[in-house]
Scaffold this motif. Structure first.
Motif, PDB file in Angstrom:
ATOM      1  N   PRO A 183       0.421  -1.191  -0.085  1.00 15.16           N
ATOM      2  CA  PRO A 183      -0.296   0.132   0.052  1.00 15.16           C
ATOM      3  C   PRO A 183       0.774   1.230   0.262  1.00 15.16           C
ATOM      4  N   PHE A 184       0.654   2.089  -0.942  1.00 15.07           N
ATOM      5  CA  PHE A 184       1.298   3.690  -0.913  1.00 15.07           C
ATOM      6  C   PHE A 184       0.180   4.918  -0.918  1.00 15.07           C
ATOM      7  N   ALA A 185       0.039   5.107   0.827  1.00 17.18           N
ATOM      8  CA  ALA A 185      -1.432   6.503   0.404  1.00 17.18           C
ATOM      9  C   ALA A 185      -0.778   6.959  -0.780  1.00 17.18           C
ATOM     10  N   ALA A 186       0.685   7.976  -0.832  1.00 14.67           N
ATOM     11  CA  ALA A 186       0.103   9.327  -2.240  1.00 14.67           C
ATOM     12  C   ALA A 186       0.225   8.579  -3.542  1.00 14.67           C
ATOM     13  N   PHE A 187      -0.642   7.414  -3.732  1.00 19.05           N
ATOM     14  CA  PHE A 187      -0.562   6.515  -5.206  1.00 19.05           C
ATOM     15  C   PHE A 187      -1.268   7.428  -6.111  1.00 19.05           C
ATOM     16  N   ASP A 495       8.037   3.523   6.412  1.00 22.97           N
ATOM     17  CA  ASP A 495       7.022   2.448   5.560  1.00 22.97           C
ATOM     18  C   ASP A 495       5.261   2.318   5.981  1.00 22.97           C
ATOM     19  N   GLN A 496       6.016   3.407   7.429  1.00 24.21           N
ATOM     20  CA  GLN A 496       4.497   3.294   7.608  1.00 24.21           C
ATOM     21  C   GLN A 496       3.863   4.826   7.038  1.00 24.21           C
ATOM     22  N   GLN A 497       4.408   5.823   7.146  1.00 29.16           N
ATOM     23  CA  GLN A 497       3.798   7.309   6.359  1.00 29.16           C
ATOM     24  C   GLN A 497       2.773   6.586   5.272  1.00 29.16           C
ATOM     25  N   ARG A 498       3.555   5.426   4.054  1.00 28.94           N
ATOM     26  CA  ARG A 498       3.525   5.445   2.763  1.00 28.94           C
ATOM     27  C   ARG A 498       1.850   4.197   2.947  1.00 28.94           C
ATOM     28  N   GLN A 499       2.359   3.455   4.300  1.00 28.06           N
ATOM     29  CA  GLN A 499       0.820   2.773   3.963  1.00 28.06           C
ATOM     30  C   GLN A 499      -0.873   2.939   4.395  1.00 28.06           C
ATOM     31  N   GLU A 500      -0.741   4.268   5.661  1.00 31.49           N
ATOM     32  CA  GLU A 500      -1.124   4.490   6.338  1.00 31.49           C
ATOM     33  C   GLU A 500      -2.418   5.182   5.954  1.00 31.49           C
ATOM     34  N   GLN A 501      -3.266   4.867   5.986  1.00 32.60           N
ATOM     35  CA  GLN A 501      -4.668   5.555   4.545  1.00 32.60           C
ATOM     36  C   GLN A 501      -5.254   6.824   5.869  1.00 32.60           C
ATOM     37  N   ASP A 502      -4.915   6.545   7.280  1.00 31.60           N
ATOM     38  CA  ASP A 502      -5.488   7.591   7.814  1.00 31.60           C
ATOM     39  C   ASP A 502      -5.193   9.313   8.182  1.00 31.60           C
ATOM     40  N   PRO A 503      -5.896   9.840   7.421  1.00 29.42           N
ATOM     41  CA  PRO A 503      -4.173  11.123   6.879  1.00 29.42           C
ATOM     42  C   PRO A 503      -3.940  11.608   8.523  1.00 29.42           C
ATOM     43  N   ASP A 504      -5.138  11.459   9.189  1.00 26.75           N
ATOM     44  CA  ASP A 504      -4.303  12.165  10.890  1.00 26.75           C
ATOM     45  C   ASP A 504      -3.133  11.304  11.306  1.00 26.75           C
ATOM     46  N   LYS A 505      -3.671  10.117  10.854  1.00 28.98           N
ATOM     47  CA  LYS A 505      -2.486   9.007  11.786  1.00 28.98           C
ATOM     48  C   LYS A 505      -1.117   9.624  10.966  1.00 28.98           C
ATOM     49  N   ARG A 506      -1.394   9.533   9.335  1.00 28.26           N
ATOM     50  CA  ARG A 506      -0.238   9.797   8.590  1.00 28.26           C
ATOM     51  C   ARG A 506       0.340  11.326   8.952  1.00 28.26           C
ATOM     52  N   GLN A 507      -0.008  11.778   9.540  1.00 23.73           N
ATOM     53  CA  GLN A 507       0.332  13.545   9.695  1.00 23.73           C
ATOM     54  C   GLN A 507       1.446  13.815  10.773  1.00 23.73           C
ATOM     55  N   LYS A 508       0.728  12.678  12.438  1.00 24.95           N
ATOM     56  CA  LYS A 508       1.806  12.301  12.980  1.00 24.95           C
ATOM     57  C   LYS A 508       2.860  11.472  13.064  1.00 24.95           C
TER      58      LYS A 508
END
Length: 560
Positions: A183-187, A495-508
């Motif tokens: 998974p890649f959140a910014a794909f 890796d964690q930020q790339r796979q995280e789909q939740d914007p708030d969690k990704r921001q942290k």
């Protein structure tokens, strides 16, 4: 008496005068006088007439001047900023950004992708009313060809897809499926990258190194009709599926120096000057724009300048040394002294245009010299045994020399006898070839993101696919940057930020990455550029998008 009658009367009087004087003066003089009167009549009658349709602004070609060089127009190999701007105007991608915003909208797609629950499969419906510049119909097979070619030909930007894409499949003529390796959140943002345009399968081949650097056959609003070393000519593509450009074409002139571009714009040889002028030239043009001589268009830039620290260098292995150097940099002083306010201080690798940016290198007084001295002392440096380090910069980038000189002076002035900096310079092409060899202890570089997501300022700097703490990075992005930084924790966070789909969690997670960046200091962020363009007073529709692109389709010349 009307103006036309008056002029007719004037010509008759002139002819009568000619007849009286013809006998004793040379014929050349009076023929010249007659021609002048005739031209005066023709010119004035033309002004009195209604303008012809071909004289309107919409039918006028425009000239754009730049110092940008085009190494290649092949989207599978182009990574430079100006080439990307041309591909942006000549090609279409699956997705684009709505003008003036960073909101993704479909372009060759008809809607945003449907993403599987595990985040691995993207299903994309496509337009069916599109043709390439060579009249080949566009369909999902053509898009599959274009993306596979981008990966398999192995050009400079190939890693953008090859790192994340497992398989591209045309499910039908109007539906594309892309399967990711993970998974890649910014794909979806990545699919808006300028090089991921559709190209005609009839005009291109798939195969390592099979590039077409001088041609381009895509689906965009402009088609390439001439490409020379110092000029490029684009014509409006009349079969374009979307809104047609408001001008018939753009003539691009590439200048060998910013001084030549500056003079060409001031004398009216080009209608628009865009990328790149030096700070003094920008200041002069901006002042003239304030007086109404022409237009100045500015926008927040996504280009950042930073110092890469080589962690294989014995001097820079100690984190206290790297932290001390970072604490000595007074970015606001550089902003004013070197750039006349034309850049913004940068306190993280993630520029402030993103909400995820956290100013982790900012202290209360911009620089913290007392803390820097304390750290150097902890690292074992004294006035008898000062820190000595080489600081390299690119000799062919006009602003790099003055900036590097200022930074050297700052370090030596603030740290006094605790540090000595030796300045060295080299041409950029040679430097880029040597960065991954560990040649330079400190090097000043710049970077522009490939897509509009903070990931493009994190992964290409801090990710390392193979390495260890003792030896540093052996393979990965940090090697290419000349830093050789390795951190297992940093790799995990990326890796964690790339796979995280939740914007708030990704921001942290982005915040945690930047905190670790400030602690380990493999890079020192310096400034982010503002973008400038200048246009003649009669040019309309000039704008700079948040992605740094300049759309050509909205440009036109006023008919008044």
């Amino acid at each position: 008496m009307t103006p036309s009658n008056f002029l007719t009367h004037l010509v008759l009087k002139s002819l009568n005068y000619l007849a009286q004087r013809w006998r004793w003066r040379g014929t050349r003089y009076y023929l010249s006088l007659f021609c002048c009167c005739l031209l005066l009549i023709v010119g004035c009658q033309s002004r009195d007439s209604e303008p012809s349709p071909t004289a309107t602004g919409a039918d006028t070609r425009l000239a754009l001047g730049t110092t940008g060089k085009v190494r290649t127009l092949d989207p599978a190999d182009a990574l430079e900023l100006f080439s990307g701007n041309l591909l942006y105007n000549m090609g279409d991608r699956l997705y684009a950004y709505k003008s003036g915003t960073t909101d993704l909208v479909p372009q060759l797609a008809t809607e945003l992708p449907k993403i599987s629950e595990d985040g691995l499969v993207y299903t994309i419906p496509l337009r069916t009313d599109v043709v390439f510049h060579d009249d080949t119909p566009f369909d999902a097979k053509a898009m599959e060809f274009s993306l596979n070619r981008f990966i398999q030909n192995g050009g400079q930007p190939a890693f953008l897809l090859s790192d994340v894409v497992e398989l591209v499949t045309a499910k039908s003529a109007a539906e594309l499926e892309i399967k990711l390796k993970k998974p890649f959140a910014a794909f979806t943002d990545l699919l808006a990258f300028s090089g991921l345009v559709a190209v005609s399968p009839k005009a291109y081949e798939i195969g390592p190194g099979k590039f077409n650097p001088s041609t381009f056959v895509g689906t965009g609003p402009y088609q390439l009709v001439d490409n020379r070393s110092d000029s490029i000519r684009l014509d409006r593509f009349d079969k374009y599926w979307g809104d047609k450009p408001t001008n018939p074409g753009i003539d691009i002139q590439s200048f060998t120096s910013s001084a030549n571009l500056f003079n060409a714009f001031r004398t009216g040889s080009v209608d628009i000057a865009y990328q790149s002028l030096n700070p003094e030239q920008i200041e002069l043009l901006a002042k003239a724009a304030d007086k109404g001589d022409w237009q100045a268009i500015t926008g927040p830039g996504s280009n950042i300048t930073y110092v890469s620290l080589n962690l294989r260098d014995e001097t820079l292995k100690k984190p206290e040394v790297r932290q001390a150097l970072a604490l000595t940099i007074n970015r606001q002083l550089i902003q004013n002294r070197v750039f006349n306010g034309q850049v913004d201080p940068l306190y993280s690798l993630v520029p402030s245009i993103f909400d995820a940016s956290k100013p982790v290198f900012q202290s209360d007084s911009d620089a913290d010299v007392a803390k820097a001295k304390e750290l150097l002392t902890q690292a074992g440096y004294t006035t008898e045994k000062p820190l000595e380090v080489e600081f390299w910069y690119r000799s062919n980038v006009p602003s790099d020399g003055p900036a590097a000189t200022t930074i050297k002076a700052l370090i030596e002035k603030e740290l006094k006898d605790l540090a000595k900096v030796e300045l060295k310079s080299i041409e950029s092409a040679t430097a880029y070839n040597n960065l991954d060899k560990g040649t330079y202890p400190m090097f000043m570089l710049d970077w522009s993101g490939d897509y509009y997501d903070p990931d493009t300022y994190i992964h290409p700097f801090l990710d390392c696919s193979e390495g260890n703490v003792e030896e540093g990075c052996k393979e990965g992005a940090t090697v290419g940057q000349g830093s050789f930084y390795f951190s297992e924790k940093m790799n995990q966070l990326i890796d964690q930020q790339r796979q995280e789909q939740d914007p708030d969690k990704r921001q942290k997670t982005f915040e945690a990455i930047q905190d670790l960046l400030a602690q380990d200091v493999p890079f020192i962020p310096l400034w982010q550029r503002k973008e400038y363009a200048f246009a003649r007073p009669d040019i309309q529709g000039v704008r700079l998008e948040p992605t740094q692109a300049m759309p050509f389709a909205s440009l036109s010349r006023s008919s008044t």
